[in-house]
Every structure is written in structure tokens, then in C-alpha cells.
Scaffold this motif. Sequence first.
Motif, short mmCIF file in Angstrom:
data_model
loop_
_atom_site.label_atom_id
_atom_site.label_comp_id
_atom_site.label_asym_id
_atom_site.label_seq_id
_atom_site.Cartn_x
_atom_site.Cartn_y
_atom_site.Cartn_z
N THR A 393 -21.63 -86.96 -10.72
CA THR A 393 -21.72 -86.77 -9.27
C THR A 393 -20.32 -86.89 -8.69
OG1 THR A 393 -23.91 -87.76 -9.22
CG2 THR A 393 -22.72 -87.60 -7.12
N ILE A 394 -19.97 -85.95 -7.81
CA ILE A 394 -18.64 -85.95 -7.18
C ILE A 394 -18.84 -85.94 -5.67
CG2 ILE A 394 -16.45 -84.72 -6.90
CD1 ILE A 394 -17.04 -83.42 -9.66
N ALA A 395 -18.21 -86.87 -4.98
CA ALA A 395 -18.36 -86.97 -3.53
C ALA A 395 -17.02 -87.26 -2.89
CB ALA A 395 -19.36 -88.08 -3.18
N GLY A 396 -16.87 -86.81 -1.66
CA GLY A 396 -15.63 -87.07 -0.94
C GLY A 396 -15.15 -85.85 -0.17
N PRO A 397 -14.20 -86.02 0.69
CA PRO A 397 -13.68 -84.90 1.49
C PRO A 397 -12.89 -83.90 0.63
CG PRO A 397 -12.30 -86.84 1.79
CD PRO A 397 -13.47 -87.28 0.97
N GLY A 398 -12.81 -82.69 1.15
CA GLY A 398 -12.07 -81.64 0.44
C GLY A 398 -10.58 -81.75 0.70
N ILE A 399 -9.93 -82.64 -0.01
CA ILE A 399 -8.50 -82.89 0.20
C ILE A 399 -7.69 -81.83 -0.55
CG2 ILE A 399 -6.63 -84.52 -0.16
CD1 ILE A 399 -8.77 -86.74 -0.01
N ALA A 400 -6.88 -81.10 0.19
CA ALA A 400 -6.08 -80.03 -0.43
C ALA A 400 -5.04 -80.61 -1.38
CB ALA A 400 -5.40 -79.20 0.66
N ILE A 401 -4.81 -79.88 -2.45
CA ILE A 401 -3.78 -80.28 -3.42
C ILE A 401 -2.81 -79.11 -3.62
CG2 ILE A 401 -5.21 -81.97 -4.63
CD1 ILE A 401 -5.73 -79.87 -6.78
N SER A 402 -1.57 -79.42 -3.81
CA SER A 402 -0.55 -78.40 -4.02
C SER A 402 -0.50 -78.01 -5.48
CB SER A 402 0.82 -78.93 -3.59
OG SER A 402 1.23 -79.98 -4.45
N PRO A 403 0.01 -76.83 -5.81
CA PRO A 403 0.15 -76.44 -7.21
C PRO A 403 0.97 -77.46 -8.01
CG PRO A 403 0.48 -74.54 -5.80
CD PRO A 403 0.40 -75.73 -4.90
N ARG A 404 1.99 -78.08 -7.38
CA ARG A 404 2.82 -79.04 -8.09
C ARG A 404 2.01 -80.27 -8.50
NH1 ARG A 404 8.30 -79.84 -8.08
NH2 ARG A 404 8.53 -78.28 -6.43
N ALA A 405 1.07 -80.69 -7.62
CA ALA A 405 0.28 -81.88 -7.91
C ALA A 405 -0.88 -81.60 -8.86
CB ALA A 405 -0.25 -82.48 -6.61
N ALA A 406 -1.27 -80.33 -8.97
CA ALA A 406 -2.44 -80.00 -9.79
C ALA A 406 -2.23 -80.38 -11.25
CB ALA A 406 -2.75 -78.51 -9.67
N THR A 407 -1.02 -80.25 -11.74
CA THR A 407 -0.77 -80.54 -13.16
C THR A 407 -1.04 -82.00 -13.50
OG1 THR A 407 0.81 -78.74 -13.35
CG2 THR A 407 0.97 -80.50 -14.98
N PRO A 408 -0.39 -82.97 -12.83
CA PRO A 408 -0.69 -84.36 -13.19
C PRO A 408 -2.14 -84.74 -12.91
CG PRO A 408 0.71 -84.28 -11.23
CD PRO A 408 0.69 -82.91 -11.82
N LEU A 409 -2.74 -84.22 -11.82
CA LEU A 409 -4.13 -84.54 -11.53
C LEU A 409 -5.06 -84.02 -12.63
CD1 LEU A 409 -4.25 -83.80 -7.70
CD2 LEU A 409 -4.46 -86.05 -8.78
N ALA A 410 -4.82 -82.78 -13.09
CA ALA A 410 -5.65 -82.21 -14.15
C ALA A 410 -5.52 -83.03 -15.44
CB ALA A 410 -5.26 -80.76 -14.40
N LEU A 411 -4.29 -83.44 -15.75
CA LEU A 411 -4.09 -84.25 -16.95
C LEU A 411 -4.81 -85.58 -16.85
CD1 LEU A 411 -0.28 -83.61 -17.60
CD2 LEU A 411 -2.21 -82.76 -18.95
N ILE A 412 -4.76 -86.21 -15.67
CA ILE A 412 -5.39 -87.51 -15.48
C ILE A 412 -6.90 -87.43 -15.69
CG2 ILE A 412 -5.96 -89.25 -13.73
CD1 ILE A 412 -3.15 -88.61 -12.50
N PHE A 413 -7.56 -86.51 -14.99
CA PHE A 413 -9.03 -86.48 -15.03
C PHE A 413 -9.55 -85.79 -16.28
CE2 PHE A 413 -8.02 -87.03 -10.50
CZ PHE A 413 -8.62 -88.28 -10.33
#
Length: 508
Positions: A393-413
Motif C-alpha cells: 500500500t502506498i499513500a501520500g501526496p504526489g510530491i514531484a521529483i526531478s530527474p537528478r533525484a530519481a536515480t538515488p530514490l530509485a536505488l533506495i527503494f
Amino acid sequence: MYRSDTFLWPEGTPPSDAYCDEDERLAILAAYGTASMVDDPELQEIAELAARICNTPMAMVTMVEEGRQQFLARTGLEARETPRSTSFCAHAMLGAEPLVVADAREDARFTDNPLVTGEPHIRFYAGYPLVSAEGAPFGALCVIDTVPRAEGLTALQRNTLAVLAKSVMRRLSQHRLGATAKQAVHLRESYLKRMIDSVPGIAWSTDAAGKFDYINPQWTELTGLPAPRTLADWRAAVHPEDWENAAGAFQHSLTSGAPFEYEWRLKLADGAFRWMLSRAVKSEVGNGESRWFGTVIEIDRQRRLSEARDLLANELSHRIKNIFAVVSGLVSIRARRRPEAAKFADELNQAIRALGAAHNYVRPDHGHREGTLTGLLSDLLAPYGSAEETRFTIAGPGIAISPRAATPLALIFHELATNSAKYGALSCPEGQVTVLVEETGADGGDISVVWEESARSCDIPAPGAHEGFGSRLLRMAVEGQLGGTFERSYSDDGLHVRIGFPRKSIDS
């Protein structure tokens, strides 16, 4: 601001003994640059006023030099100088009080003076000493008459001459300060110009309309061309493919006032091209005027290295995407031979396609250019669920992410999801994953992501288990790339992870 009293030697005080030494006196006199003040309009007005107040035919502002007495201002006398040996002012300048000679014919110091026995036949003389702020005697403000005056000067005339003598010294001091300031400005400009001329890049400046009035020598050294005066003059040195866009961008900055930044190729004197980064800013220079100051710095090596890295990354990304496609194709081929496994093969292909979608976040330049944090989480967790079975289950606001931030976020999750599939809630049928995205801090300036794994009937690893390269990768991405914090704890009910980071680290 300079106070006027700093220009003046105390009234009624004789000159300093130290500066009565002729060499010292002449050095101070030269520092005032009085030679350039001959016929100074302000001094001329003072001399004329002195003559009118004292009712004399002649008045002068004199400077006593080594061998002559020079008149900076004069009235009633044609000569511009006289020999120092005949100077009355050479005597007057050494006193604490003004020198008043009622009848020069009866004064032993001047009886035989050629200026008394001959033209201009001086009889009456009154001179107020002109002494520098350091205490060096310069000369005098004097009035002269051709007839003797037994009564000398009236009190009003003495006071007026005293005030006018102070005005002379203020004028001389202001001139000196102005000359000193100009010299200092010239020296600083000279230093600045030498510094700018020594930098490895091209430096330039224009007026508000874009007319170039300075460009350092590196331009000619690099291009072999004369210094440009207009924007059009740059065309010969800019790659034809870059000219229109680069010139248009600069013209837009001139019109809007926005900072200029553009990458383009410069043609060198040998015909080769080099990538350059050009920057310019508009600066106010006073009086309502503005100028543009800019630089052109070579980035050819960095540009080519970046292109080579991008080429390699693109190739790796392409190969990884191909691997997903090959695996998916192999699953489909094998499933055709085993109809009983068709449903399983379809679910597996969906998982593979979801992994491919998640890979786009790791290479944001070739996938999702815009997206949200919850969207990224949905893509990453898609391979671990199905239409019939919701494992997360995923909940929360649709917080925009920049292409630069997508890489570390994708690696983390991706790492959290993989670990969960191997060791945690997603490794057993009953396990559930809940992800909550929250805006925290003042005005939502921080982001918090809580990852909860519920796996009561699954084997929960002991704290510290399976913490190898993946854990280090998690902390490096969270703390190093996002500037955030990472907390993880285990319990009998499962796993709790809290990740926090500044909002600015993912939206810029």
C-alpha cells in the motif's frame, strides 16, 4: 568625507622645523602638484577678491620653489614668476603671523630688492603664509601696492586675508586628494586589467546596448582575429551550427536583462573547434547606467568526457533493457510449450516489464523526465504484486521529483524492495508492505518516507543480518546524495524504516 580642518596647519603656528629643511619642503610641495594649478579659476577668484578687499592694484597666490617664485594666480601683474632671491613671500611663508611691510624702502630686508628699486616698484606688502597640513611652508597669499601704507591693514582686511589664505590651502589640498584618488583608481584599474589579461579564458565587457569596448588578449591569441566591437563580429569565430542560437540567446539577455549562459564551439586560429561556456551578467555602474561583463571558458575536455560517459551509460542502459526483453522472450517461448504454465508466464512477464519501467528511473534521461515520488514507488513495487493479490500500500501526496533525484530514490527503494522479497515481508505470502509519504518540517520543507513491513508468520532476520553492500548503498544514497537520514529497526511484527531528507534535494 575629509574634514576641512585636516587640510590646514594651525593658525598662528610657525611651520614645522622638520619641513623647513629645503629638501623635505620641496618634496611635499611636489606632492601637491601645484605646477598644474597655474591659472586655476578658483585661486584666481581668491586673488581678485583679496585685491578688492585690500584696495591694492596687485594680489598673488605664490609658490616658492627652489630657484623661483611661481604665481598660481595673479592680478595686476603680467609676470608669471620672479626669482626666489627677490621674493617677499619667501620671508612671509616662514612666519607664524602674516608679514606686513608698510614701506619696503625703509625695511632693511628689501631696500635693495630689484622689485622695490624697479618694476613693479613695491612699497606696501602684506602676505599670509601658506603652510601645508604637514607643516611645510609653500608660499603666501599676498597683496601689493605701489604706495606705502603706514596704517597697514584694517582688522577686516586682516581677517578676510586669513580666511582667503585658508581657502587657498583647502583648494590645494583638495587638488592633491583628487590627484591621489585618481592615481589610486588608475593603479587599481591597471592591476585589474593585468589580472584579467592573465586569466586563461576570454574576458569582455559591453555597454548596455551590447557594444563591445573591451576584450582581453586571449581572444586574439585563440582565434587570430581582431577584437570584436559588435555581436556580429563574433560570427567568424562561432561554429555555424551554434551561431544563430547563441546570438539569439545573448540578444534575449540584452533585452531582458537576464544572465546569459550558453555552450558553443569556438573556431581557433588553426581551424579546430573547441567547446566553450560563455557567461555574462548585467551590472549597474552608477548614474543610472549599466554594463555587461562576461567570460568565455573552454570546456572542450569536460564536454567530450561527459559525452563519452553518456554514450557508455546509454549503451549499458540499452543492454540492460535488452536483457529484460530477452528474458521476457525466453519466458514466452518456454510457456508456449507448457500451456499449464501460461498464467504463471504472463505474471512473470508483467513483473519483468515492471522492472524495466523501474529501470527508467535509474536512467532518468531516458525514461521518466517528470514524475512523483508515489509514482516511482508504484513502479518499483509493481513487480512484487498482481491484479489478484495486493502486497503493498502506498499513500501520500504526489510530491514531484526531478530527474537528478530519481536515480538515488530509485536505488533506495529498489534496494528495500529487493531485500523485502529476499528476506522480509514480500518473501512470504502473508507479508505486507506499507509506504507512507509525508511532508514534514516548517512549510513542508522536509520529506519523510516510512516503510513498514508486516510479516508476523515470516522469518524476520535478526538486526544486523544481511547488512552488506546493499545497506552501505542505502546509506550512501540517503545521506550522501540526498543529505538525509536513514533509520531502520526490527521487531516481532516486521521491519520499520524511516527515511527523511530536505525537499529541495529532490525538486531541483
